[in-house]
Scaffold this active site. Structure first.
Site, short mmCIF file in Angstrom:
data_model
loop_
_atom_site.label_atom_id
_atom_site.label_comp_id
_atom_site.label_asym_id
_atom_site.label_seq_id
_atom_site.Cartn_x
_atom_site.Cartn_y
_atom_site.Cartn_z
N LYS A 79 53.92 66.16 8.67
CA LYS A 79 52.76 66.94 9.11
C LYS A 79 52.89 68.38 8.62
O LYS A 79 53.98 68.95 8.63
CB LYS A 79 52.67 66.90 10.65
CG LYS A 79 51.41 67.56 11.22
CD LYS A 79 51.36 67.39 12.73
CE LYS A 79 50.15 68.06 13.35
NZ LYS A 79 50.09 67.88 14.82
N SER A 154 45.99 65.99 16.74
CA SER A 154 45.89 66.75 15.50
C SER A 154 46.70 66.16 14.34
O SER A 154 46.56 66.58 13.21
CB SER A 154 46.36 68.19 15.75
OG SER A 154 47.72 68.21 16.16
N SER A 178 48.78 64.78 20.50
CA SER A 178 48.51 64.80 19.06
C SER A 178 49.29 63.81 18.22
O SER A 178 49.04 63.68 17.03
CB SER A 178 48.74 66.22 18.51
OG SER A 178 47.74 67.07 18.98
#
Length: 481
Positions: A79, A154, A178
């Protein structure tokens, strides 16, 4: 069986046995990225030549006996809020559009020490603020199960990349759901560890008391294996906690006989999609049929989790994001008059609407006259939520419920209604507020073929309970397609 169908652990075993190589695995991933990335937009940074060179180096080290970790040669995605030395790290924001860190996040370094080969950096909601991966400055990521729908957020880029076979596994971060929510929407496995289990060193902060790094992968076995690689005490992170036991793979046992599982009635009320409810309760019946003791109970304060979370997270975000001002690194506005104007224009141009919204909310709740009424009150409610979970875990080994009230919404439907987007986190947020571990495992699909996630919540440092329950359910369910 295609090479891309293997889990991370299966691939590592094939590489170790000499049946394939890290280079062949990386080439398969690259071919898949080139095939589907234009539509899905999972990656912010992907350098084909660097990825291939890293895979070839891994093969050389494996052959020489230098690389022997449990994930040796396996291509991973990271990420884009975790620092990677020499590789662009943007947090999917214009303000960090040119930021190349000089060091690597502890979790990423540990993953590499276990043999993982980094493919690139995945798309995300800007500064991890969002639940759909639509607030990214680099465009929205789409759900591989149906590109008309969001992948969640996210960590949507990481979840979508795993689901689309654009990597074998990925790292994400979880501040209010997330990791677990995109795992649910994309039909993959995601684990948010107990706060302090995985170092936050090198993770660009959103809500420092809530953020935690964890894996997104194809099954629970991968999840436990990756956790063993990335967990550990780190002196560079003051919130890192040393644990007696990091043997997560010991929990990969198909046995839940006598395990006490609590189902909160509060999680199955108004607002929960009937198809999600049915799939989750059917999963509970599967565990019950394998010998688990399943009971309903009341978990109080659930309705207070969202306002509590958005008060605390916004307050911490407004403080954490003060460092992005155009002085030392990142974007700086071209034309300005004086230092104050440079700050103002840089931040106005560099941050997106959702980030600005949360900075303003955070500044408000921390301001003189409102601090006690909002921020301190939220901290008190946070403590009460933790107490409610403590009381529940005095009776139960695992709490079982849905990850999200619905399956993945259509693209654009959440951005027009931020409150609706915030309400989608109702079942995940309290886990972060209490610092608990939570696991998302696919448990079915709705009538449109969109995945549904089962959430298993454990007491602090009891990841092995939820891993065991998730593994046992997975063995009964079979491979999720």
């Amino acid at each position: 069986m295609s090479l891309l169908d293997y889990t991370a652990v299966e691939l590592a075993a094939k590489i170790k046995a000499g049946e394939t190589t890290a280079t062949e695995a990386m080439e398969a991933v690259i071919a898949q990225i080139e095939k589907s990335e234009d539509e899905l937009n999972c990656y912010v940074t992907f350098d084909k030549e660097k990825a291939l060179a890293a895979a070839k180096k891994a093969d050389e080290d494996i052959k020489a006996g230098k690389l022997t970790g449990p994930l040796a040669g396996v291509p991973f995605a990271i990420k884009d809020n975790m620092c990677t030395e020499g590789m662009l790290t943007t947090c999917s924001s214009k303000i960090l559009g040119n930021f190349v860190p000089t060091y690597t996040a502890d979790a990423v370094e540990r993953l590499q020490n276990a043999g993982a080969v980094i493919i690139g950096k995945t798309n995300m909601d800007e500064f991890a603020m969002g639940s759909t991966t639509e607030t990214s400055a680099f465009g929205a990521t789409k759900n591989p199960r149906n590109p008309e729908h969001v992948p969640g957020g996210s960590s949507g880029g990481s979840a979508a990349a795993v689901a689309a076979n654009e990597c074998f596994a990925a790292l994400g971060s979880d501040t209010g759901g997330s990791i677990r929510q995109p795992a649910s929407y994309c039909g993959v496995v995601g684990l948010k560890p107990t706060y302090g289990t995985v170092s936050r060193y090198g993770l660009i902060a959103y809500g420092s008391s809530l953020d935690q790094i964890g894996p997104l992968c194809k099954d629970v076995t991968d999840c436990a294996t990756i956790m063993e690689a990335i967990a550990g005490k780190d002196d560079k992170d003051s919130t890192s906690i040393g644990r007696d036991d990091y043997s997560f793979t010991n929990a990969l046992v198909d046995d839940v006989k006598g395990m006490k599982i609590g189902i909160p009635r509060d999680y199955f009320g108004e607002g929960l999609d009937p198809e999600v409810k049915e799939a989750v309760l059917n999963a509970a019946k599967v565990l019950e049929s394998k010998g688990a003791i399943v009971e309903e109970f009341d978990l109080s304060l659930v309705e207070y989790a969202i306002p509590t979370y958005y008060t605390i997270a916004a307050a911490e975000a407004s403080s954490n994001l003060e460092r992005f001002d155009g002085v030392k690194y990142g974007y700086r506005t071209k034309e300005y008059e004086g230092l104050h104007n440079m700050y103002k224009k840089t931040r106005s141009e560099g941050f997106g609407p959702e980030v600005k919204r949360r900075i303003m909310l955070g500044s408000f709740v921390l301001s003189s006259g409102y601090y006690d009424a909002y921020y301190l009150k939220a901290l008190r409610v946070k403590a009460l939520i933790k107490k409610a979970f403590d009381e529940a875990f005095a009776k139960y080994d695992v709490i079982l419920g849905p990850v999200a009230p619905t399956t993945a919404p259509k693209l654009g439907s959440s951005l027009s209604d931020p409150i609706k987007m915030y309400l989608g986190d109702i079942y995940t947020i309290s886990v972060n507020l209490a610092g608990l571990p939570g696991l998302s495992v696919p448990c079915g699909k709705d009538k449109n073929g969109l995945p549904i996630g089962l959430q298993l919540i454990g007491d602090c440092f009891k990841e092995n309970n939820i891993i065991r329950a998730g593994y046992a359910y997975e063995q009964a369910r079979g491979r999720f397609e």
